[in-house]
Scaffold this active site. Structure first.
Site, PDB file in Angstrom:
ATOM      1  N   GLU A  22       0.883  -1.170   0.000  1.00 29.51           N
ATOM      2  CA  GLU A  22       0.000   0.000   0.000  1.00 29.51           C
ATOM      3  C   GLU A  22       0.911   1.206   0.000  1.00 29.51           C
ATOM      4  OE1 GLU A  22      -1.189   3.179   1.112  1.00 29.51           O
ATOM      5  OE2 GLU A  22      -1.888   2.405   3.036  1.00 29.51           O
ATOM      6  N   CYS A  37      -1.486   9.051   3.257  1.00 29.35           N
ATOM      7  CA  CYS A  37      -1.360   8.486   1.915  1.00 29.35           C
ATOM      8  C   CYS A  37      -2.614   8.681   1.079  1.00 29.35           C
ATOM      9  CB  CYS A  37      -1.004   7.000   1.990  1.00 29.35           C
ATOM     10  SG  CYS A  37      -2.229   5.988   2.847  1.00 29.35           S
TER      11      CYS A  37
END
Length: 475
Positions: A215, A249
């Site tokens: 990720e 993120c």
């Protein structure tokens, strides 16, 4: 700090405890989840204080929302559905089912799972995948970012108190510890962080053929359509980008707005942020940059843009002495149509910078997005269904939110992850996460046709059988 010798010992102990002949029972899995829930609930304030100390200045509500709420909701959802997930999944066989044949998928544990979490949400991004891996019957070891040493040490100390180390263990230490950790012979590995580090993780996993979930983030765009609610879109983009000073993120990295609405959006974004952060210095609701290296990287991007004549707008209503290198405080800065070769236009900024690009046509906006690597998320604001669907279908990203930010990542039904440069694999999605940490073992049970199918497996080569076989294949 954990030594490499200690780490290897814990890993080998977990490997010995993993028993293929007797997978972890439902009761044991649920008991471990209960222990992790108690660990969090009984120490919420301690985690908030540790993360505030690691950052120097960070919003306590941001810590609770981003780092502690997620694992608790994941535990609650998993506990409710785990019994059903563990049952064999019967598949449809159509007409073959009339012969007594059956197909099942057994989700069996993989073994020992390694997880590395980043500094921006070190607890959440360690525990969310750990919860799903344990629910799937695995043993788990997590390595917390060295940039948040106090939070890492706290979780390590509490894990030893609440959970058996042969089921769940926390590793702490610097880059050398991370390198050793990533190279162990895991049955599955999860890494959350930057794309360049993700390449190193894959290289470390390759000799052991370790399957990896990455990720990674990226330049997440927000496309504002001409018919969007301006107040709504500007408010979400502005407040979302300022959360944790842009060190998330899933944050909007850049926004694309219609050229004739640029002035309106600049005004609304500034208005929203002046209300949210009337001051920065000694404001506990505004987060500091995590360390000196990150501070220098972000201010370096801004300095490069300024030297190139980019229109920069720093939102600082109280005229505080910021950027402040001592406290690592940087106010949100808008960069209007920066040149495409600048760092803030090419790379994920991961800080309090919001680039705003203008477009004349939607095709122009889509083409611009597609010049970048595939992002972890994309956000679209507007009402026109045809235009919304056009953006979604003609771009690629890990996930999409329409008139919202980041809520797709909290779903317990869809799974969460990136694509291409922003990652691979899915977890954090209820049964999707459970299956990510399982081996879907296919099982076929033959019915009354057992004695006939053998003839095709070991055929008698005569003319009659050859004709029958060719006819069956339609040849």
């Amino acid at each position: 700090m954990t030594t490499n010798v200690e780490m290897t010992k814990i890993f080998e102990d977990q490997r010995q405890q993993y028993n293929r002949a007797q997978p972890m029972s439902l009761a044991t899995r649920l008991a471990t989840l209960d222990q992790l829930e108690r660990l969090l609930r009984e120490n919420l304030n301690a985690f908030v204080e540790a993360l505030q100390a690691d950052f120097g200045q960070r919003d306590p509500l941001q810590i609770i929302g981003a780092d502690l709420t997620g694992p608790l909701t994941t535990i609650a959802y998993t506990r409710k559905h785990l019994r059903k997930w563990m049952k064999p999944d019967k598949k449809r066989l159509g007409l073959m089912g009339l012969s007594g044949s059956r197909e099942y998928v057994y989700n069996e544990p993989l073994g020992v799972v390694g997880i590395m979490s980043p500094f921006n949400a070190p607890i959440d991004l360690a525990l969310d995948p750990a919860i799903e891996a344990i629910a799937a019957g695995n043993r788990v070891m997590v390595k917390i970012s060295e940039y948040t040493p106090k939070a890492a040490a706290l979780l390590q100390r509490l894990a030893k108190k609440y959970v058996s180390e042969t089921t769940f263990a926390v590793i702490t230490g610097a880059a050398d510890v991370s390198a050793h950790f990533s190279a162990l012979n895991w049955d599955k590995f999860v890494f959350t962080g930057g794309s360049e580090t993700g390449k190193k993780i894959l290289a470390a996993a390759a000799p052991n053929l370790t399957p990896v979930v990455l990720e990674l983030g990226g330049k997440n765009p927000a496309v504002v359509l001409p018919d969007a609610n301006q107040q709504l879109a500007a408010g979400k983009i502005a407040r979302g980008r300022s959360g944790n000073s842009g060190q998330i993120c899933l944050d909007v990295d850049y926004a694309m707005v219609p050229a004739n609405q640029l002035t309106d959006y600049i005004h609304l974004i500034v208005e929203q942020l002046e209300q949210a952060f009337p001051t920065y210095s000694d404001n506990p609701e505004y987060s500091a940059i995590i360390n000196d290296a990150a501070y220098k990287r972000i201010t370096g991007m801004l300095a490069e843009a300024q030297q190139r004549g980019t229109q920069l707008l720093t939102i600082n209503p109280n005229h505080d002495a910021v950027p402040d290198a001592t406290k690592r405080l940087i106010p949100l800065t808008l960069a209007i149509n920066p040149d495409p070769d600048l760092q803030i236009a090419k790379n994920e900024t991961f800080g309090p910078i919001l680039s705003i690009f203008t477009y004349e046509t939607l095709d122009e906006a889509i083409a611009f997005i597609n010049t970048h690597e595939k992002s972890l998320a994309m956000y679209v604001f507007g009402k026109n269904e045809a235009q919304l669907n056009r953006v979604i279908r003609h771009t690629s990203s890990g996930g999409v939110d329409i008139n919202e930010l980041a809520l797709h990542a909290g779903s317990h039904e869809m799974g969460f992850g990136g694509v291409g440069y922003s990652g691979m694999g899915r977890y954090k999605g209820g049964k999707v996460g459970f299956e990510t940490f399982s081996n879907p073992k296919s099982v076929y049970k033959q019915g009354i046709l057992a004695k006939y199918t053998t003839r095709f497996m070991v055929p008698i080569h005569n003319q009659r059988n050859e004709k029958r076989f060719m006819k069956m294949l339609g040849l």
